[in-house]
Design a protein around this motif. Structure first.
Motif, PDB file in Angstrom:
ATOM      1  N   VAL A  42      16.579  74.698  72.618  1.00 20.25           N
ATOM      2  CA  VAL A  42      16.365  75.542  73.795  1.00 20.25           C
ATOM      3  C   VAL A  42      16.739  76.802  73.124  1.00 20.25           C
ATOM      4  O   VAL A  42      16.296  78.101  73.483  1.00 20.25           O
ATOM      5  CB  VAL A  42      17.593  75.364  74.717  1.00 20.25           C
ATOM      6  CG1 VAL A  42      17.912  76.738  75.808  1.00 20.25           C
ATOM      7  CG2 VAL A  42      17.358  74.180  75.693  1.00 20.25           C
ATOM      8  N   ALA A  43      17.503  77.093  72.004  1.00 14.22           N
ATOM      9  CA  ALA A  43      17.831  78.274  71.329  1.00 14.22           C
ATOM     10  C   ALA A  43      16.491  78.726  70.496  1.00 14.22           C
ATOM     11  O   ALA A  43      16.273  80.217  70.402  1.00 14.22           O
ATOM     12  CB  ALA A  43      19.061  78.171  70.209  1.00 14.22           C
ATOM     13  N   THR A  44      15.759  77.821  70.139  1.00 15.36           N
ATOM     14  CA  THR A  44      14.342  78.309  69.247  1.00 15.36           C
ATOM     15  C   THR A  44      13.306  78.448  70.152  1.00 15.36           C
ATOM     16  O   THR A  44      12.213  79.287  69.817  1.00 15.36           O
ATOM     17  CB  THR A  44      14.079  77.291  68.082  1.00 15.36           C
ATOM     18  OG1 THR A  44      14.158  75.901  69.054  1.00 15.36           O
ATOM     19  CG2 THR A  44      15.311  77.122  67.281  1.00 15.36           C
ATOM     20  N   LEU A  45      13.187  78.295  71.402  1.00 19.82           N
ATOM     21  CA  LEU A  45      12.206  78.328  72.547  1.00 19.82           C
ATOM     22  C   LEU A  45      11.782  79.779  72.511  1.00 19.82           C
ATOM     23  O   LEU A  45      10.695  80.057  72.325  1.00 19.82           O
ATOM     24  CB  LEU A  45      12.375  77.819  73.676  1.00 19.82           C
ATOM     25  CG  LEU A  45      11.250  77.572  74.646  1.00 19.82           C
ATOM     26  CD1 LEU A  45      10.108  76.666  73.615  1.00 19.82           C
ATOM     27  CD2 LEU A  45      11.669  76.661  75.883  1.00 19.82           C
ATOM     28  N   PRO A  46      12.822  80.926  72.611  1.00 18.97           N
ATOM     29  CA  PRO A  46      12.216  82.320  72.944  1.00 18.97           C
ATOM     30  C   PRO A  46      11.583  82.823  71.648  1.00 18.97           C
ATOM     31  O   PRO A  46      10.466  83.304  71.550  1.00 18.97           O
ATOM     32  CB  PRO A  46      13.537  82.906  73.246  1.00 18.97           C
ATOM     33  CG  PRO A  46      14.278  81.807  73.798  1.00 18.97           C
ATOM     34  CD  PRO A  46      14.112  80.559  73.022  1.00 18.97           C
ATOM     35  N   LEU A  47      12.230  82.530  70.423  1.00 16.69           N
ATOM     36  CA  LEU A  47      11.477  82.926  69.447  1.00 16.69           C
ATOM     37  C   LEU A  47      10.319  82.289  69.073  1.00 16.69           C
ATOM     38  O   LEU A  47       9.391  83.035  68.558  1.00 16.69           O
ATOM     39  CB  LEU A  47      12.351  82.777  68.036  1.00 16.69           C
ATOM     40  CG  LEU A  47      12.049  83.442  66.677  1.00 16.69           C
ATOM     41  CD1 LEU A  47      11.671  84.811  67.019  1.00 16.69           C
ATOM     42  CD2 LEU A  47      12.873  83.117  65.616  1.00 16.69           C
ATOM     43  N   ALA A  48      10.060  81.065  69.346  1.00 14.37           N
ATOM     44  CA  ALA A  48       8.613  80.445  69.227  1.00 14.37           C
ATOM     45  C   ALA A  48       7.862  81.003  69.963  1.00 14.37           C
ATOM     46  O   ALA A  48       6.419  80.808  69.644  1.00 14.37           O
ATOM     47  CB  ALA A  48       9.174  78.796  69.366  1.00 14.37           C
ATOM     48  N   CYS A  49       8.172  81.120  71.088  1.00 17.34           N
ATOM     49  CA  CYS A  49       7.264  81.800  72.379  1.00 17.34           C
ATOM     50  C   CYS A  49       6.777  83.199  71.797  1.00 17.34           C
ATOM     51  O   CYS A  49       5.459  83.662  71.806  1.00 17.34           O
ATOM     52  CB  CYS A  49       7.738  82.198  73.443  1.00 17.34           C
ATOM     53  SG  CYS A  49       8.084  80.798  74.485  1.00 17.34           S
ATOM     54  N   LEU A  50       7.551  84.015  70.969  1.00 16.68           N
ATOM     55  CA  LEU A  50       7.282  85.434  70.693  1.00 16.68           C
ATOM     56  C   LEU A  50       6.347  85.256  69.325  1.00 16.68           C
ATOM     57  O   LEU A  50       5.460  85.837  69.240  1.00 16.68           O
ATOM     58  CB  LEU A  50       8.323  86.130  70.203  1.00 16.68           C
ATOM     59  CG  LEU A  50       8.214  87.659  69.511  1.00 16.68           C
ATOM     60  CD1 LEU A  50       7.674  88.415  70.781  1.00 16.68           C
ATOM     61  CD2 LEU A  50       9.678  88.053  68.889  1.00 16.68           C
ATOM     62  N   THR A  51       6.818  84.171  68.477  1.00 18.21           N
ATOM     63  CA  THR A  51       5.987  84.178  67.240  1.00 18.21           C
ATOM     64  C   THR A  51       4.400  83.651  67.738  1.00 18.21           C
ATOM     65  O   THR A  51       3.447  83.942  66.897  1.00 18.21           O
ATOM     66  CB  THR A  51       6.608  83.233  66.113  1.00 18.21           C
ATOM     67  OG1 THR A  51       6.945  82.106  66.694  1.00 18.21           O
ATOM     68  CG2 THR A  51       7.869  83.886  65.513  1.00 18.21           C
ATOM     69  N   TRP A  52       4.435  82.722  68.646  1.00 20.79           N
ATOM     70  CA  TRP A  52       3.105  82.193  68.876  1.00 20.79           C
ATOM     71  C   TRP A  52       2.219  83.257  69.736  1.00 20.79           C
ATOM     72  O   TRP A  52       1.237  83.349  69.446  1.00 20.79           O
ATOM     73  CB  TRP A  52       3.363  81.186  69.981  1.00 20.79           C
ATOM     74  CG  TRP A  52       2.009  80.374  70.553  1.00 20.79           C
ATOM     75  CD1 TRP A  52       1.263  79.715  70.085  1.00 20.79           C
ATOM     76  CD2 TRP A  52       1.608  80.965  71.814  1.00 20.79           C
ATOM     77  NE1 TRP A  52       0.217  79.510  71.027  1.00 20.79           N
ATOM     78  CE2 TRP A  52       0.583  80.053  72.091  1.00 20.79           C
ATOM     79  CE3 TRP A  52       2.068  81.687  73.056  1.00 20.79           C
ATOM     80  CZ2 TRP A  52      -0.316  80.086  73.299  1.00 20.79           C
ATOM     81  CZ3 TRP A  52       1.395  81.678  74.297  1.00 20.79           C
ATOM     82  CH2 TRP A  52       0.218  80.870  74.404  1.00 20.79           C
ATOM     83  N   ALA A  53       2.870  83.998  70.387  1.00 19.05           N
ATOM     84  CA  ALA A  53       2.013  85.205  71.165  1.00 19.05           C
ATOM     85  C   ALA A  53       1.679  86.074  70.221  1.00 19.05           C
ATOM     86  O   ALA A  53       0.578  86.539  70.162  1.00 19.05           O
ATOM     87  CB  ALA A  53       2.926  85.759  72.217  1.00 19.05           C
ATOM     88  N   LEU A  54       2.419  86.637  69.115  1.00 17.66           N
ATOM     89  CA  LEU A  54       2.097  87.401  68.119  1.00 17.66           C
ATOM     90  C   LEU A  54       0.881  86.676  67.349  1.00 17.66           C
ATOM     91  O   LEU A  54       0.065  87.482  67.126  1.00 17.66           O
ATOM     92  CB  LEU A  54       3.153  87.639  67.137  1.00 17.66           C
ATOM     93  CG  LEU A  54       4.197  88.764  67.975  1.00 17.66           C
ATOM     94  CD1 LEU A  54       5.377  88.856  67.040  1.00 17.66           C
ATOM     95  CD2 LEU A  54       3.690  89.966  68.270  1.00 17.66           C
ATOM     96  N   ALA A  55       1.035  85.408  67.037  1.00 18.18           N
ATOM     97  CA  ALA A  55      -0.042  84.857  66.198  1.00 18.18           C
ATOM     98  C   ALA A  55      -1.239  84.871  66.898  1.00 18.18           C
ATOM     99  O   ALA A  55      -2.476  85.175  66.436  1.00 18.18           O
ATOM    100  CB  ALA A  55       0.472  83.540  65.789  1.00 18.18           C
TER     101      ALA A  55
END
Length: 76
Positions: A33-46
């Protein structure tokens, strides 16, 4: 003398293992749950950078990060 090691109960280690599995899953869920927001951000940027949505999605990225981080906590 009699060897008493063969008559030891096997119940105690099973409880300990089950408790460790539960603790591992709780930590895994928290880290996921803690890594999900950052994963969404990095996925969107990529996705914006490559103009392609074929890479791993944010759920897969967060799951991978949780799989990497959680065992590090239990090995320490």
């Amino acid at each position: 003398m009699t060897d008493m090691t063969s008559n030891m109960a096997t119940e105690a280690p099973a409880r300990k293992r089950n408790g460790e599995k539960t603790e591992f899953m709780v930590y895994f869920a928290i880290i996921f749950v803690a890594t999900l927001p950052l994963a969404c951000l990095t996925w969107a940027l990529a996705a914006i950078k490559s103009r392609s949505f074929t890479d791993k999605g944010p759920m897969a990225r967060a799951w991978t990060q949780a799989r990497i981080i959680t065992p590090m906590i239990f090995n320490a």
